[in-house]
Design a protein around this motif. Structure first.
Motif, short mmCIF file in Angstrom:
data_model
loop_
_atom_site.label_atom_id
_atom_site.label_comp_id
_atom_site.label_asym_id
_atom_site.label_seq_id
_atom_site.Cartn_x
_atom_site.Cartn_y
_atom_site.Cartn_z
N GLN A 151 0.82 -1.22 0.00
CA GLN A 151 0.00 0.00 0.00
C GLN A 151 0.86 1.27 0.00
O GLN A 151 0.71 2.14 0.87
CB GLN A 151 -0.97 0.00 1.18
N PRO A 152 1.76 1.39 -0.97
CA PRO A 152 2.55 2.62 -1.05
C PRO A 152 1.66 3.80 -1.44
O PRO A 152 0.64 3.64 -2.10
CB PRO A 152 3.55 2.31 -2.15
N GLN A 153 2.08 4.97 -1.03
CA GLN A 153 1.36 6.19 -1.43
C GLN A 153 1.88 6.74 -2.75
O GLN A 153 1.27 7.63 -3.34
CB GLN A 153 1.46 7.23 -0.31
N ALA A 154 3.01 6.22 -3.21
CA ALA A 154 3.55 6.53 -4.54
C ALA A 154 4.40 5.35 -4.97
O ALA A 154 4.91 4.60 -4.13
CB ALA A 154 4.37 7.82 -4.53
N LEU A 155 4.57 5.19 -6.29
CA LEU A 155 5.33 4.07 -6.82
C LEU A 155 6.37 4.59 -7.80
O LEU A 155 6.05 5.40 -8.68
CB LEU A 155 4.40 3.08 -7.53
N LEU A 156 7.61 4.14 -7.64
CA LEU A 156 8.71 4.51 -8.52
C LEU A 156 9.05 3.31 -9.39
O LEU A 156 9.27 2.21 -8.89
CB LEU A 156 9.93 4.94 -7.71
N LEU A 157 9.12 3.52 -10.70
CA LEU A 157 9.36 2.45 -11.67
C LEU A 157 10.69 2.70 -12.38
O LEU A 157 10.80 3.62 -13.19
CB LEU A 157 8.22 2.39 -12.69
#
Length: 213
Positions: A151-157
């Motif tokens: 449940q991250p509040q943002a995702l880095l790809l």
């Protein structure tokens, strides 16, 4: 909402990112492009809280209104997805997913969440398998599920599609962006390939400045 407010990143040799501003709403993607050495990975490291010593950064990183720029990585609620799946080889698929789910729920509840995620990814019945027994595409899907179950509040790809063959790459891209939309998670994608950028995404092209920092 992820907000980048006048973000500047400099290595000891030069400025890599200068006064970058962007707003990424839940379910949207900010695509960061540029040649090697342009500062893409440094920008992701800054957002994740892993910028190496010797680099200089300024500006604000706001996540749902909270300034996370001074927080340690573990407190930022920011997930990461890399080129490699990075699954724990000594854990089953189910245990890899359970590792990401908060312990505030009972194990039975966590198992239900993990199994529901596997069904969504077309991997029903795979919970008892070892990562080494999965195909590359299956491992990639499990890695996305594990990142989102936290449940991250943002995702880095960080170029998560670059090592997949063309057919699998297209399907996996669609799966990842669908998950981001469903979870309403703002995402920052670093890529060299314009085909990796979803329709409607914001695009920023980075180019390092030649002058000394």
């Amino acid at each position: 909402m992820l907000e980048l407010d006048a973000i500047t990143v400099a290595s000891p040799e030069r400025v890599l990112v200068r006064r970058l501003c962007a707003r990424v709403a839940g379910g949207e993607v900010l695509a960061v492009m540029g040649d090697s050495g342009a500062g893409k990975s440094s920008l992701l490291a800054l957002l994740a809280g892993t910028l190496p010593p010797g680099f200089i950064a300024s500006g604000r990183i706001l996540l749902n209104g909270r300034d996370i720029g001074a927080l340690p990585t573990a407190q930022r609620r920011v997930g990461m997805l890399f080129q490699d799946d990075l699954l724990f080889p000594h854990m089953t698929v189910l245990d890899n997913l359970l590792f990401a789910i908060a312990n505030r729920d009972s194990r039975a509840q966590r198992v239900l969440q993990a199994e529901a995620a596997l069904r969504r990814a077309g991997l029903e019945g795979h919970g008892g398998r070892w990562p080494a027994s999965l195909s590359g595409g299956q491992r990639a899907r499990v890695s996305v599920l594990r990142a989102l179950l936290a449940q991250p509040q943002a995702l880095l790809l960080d170029e998560p599609f670059s090592r997949l063959d063309a057919a699998l790459r297209q399907r996996f891209r669609a799966f990842v962006f669908e998950c981001i939309r469903e979870q309403a998670c703002p995402a920052v994608l670093v890529t060299h390939d314009v085909q990796d950028v979803p329709a409607g995404a914001q695009v920023i092209e980075l180019a390092p400045e030649p002058d000394s920092a």
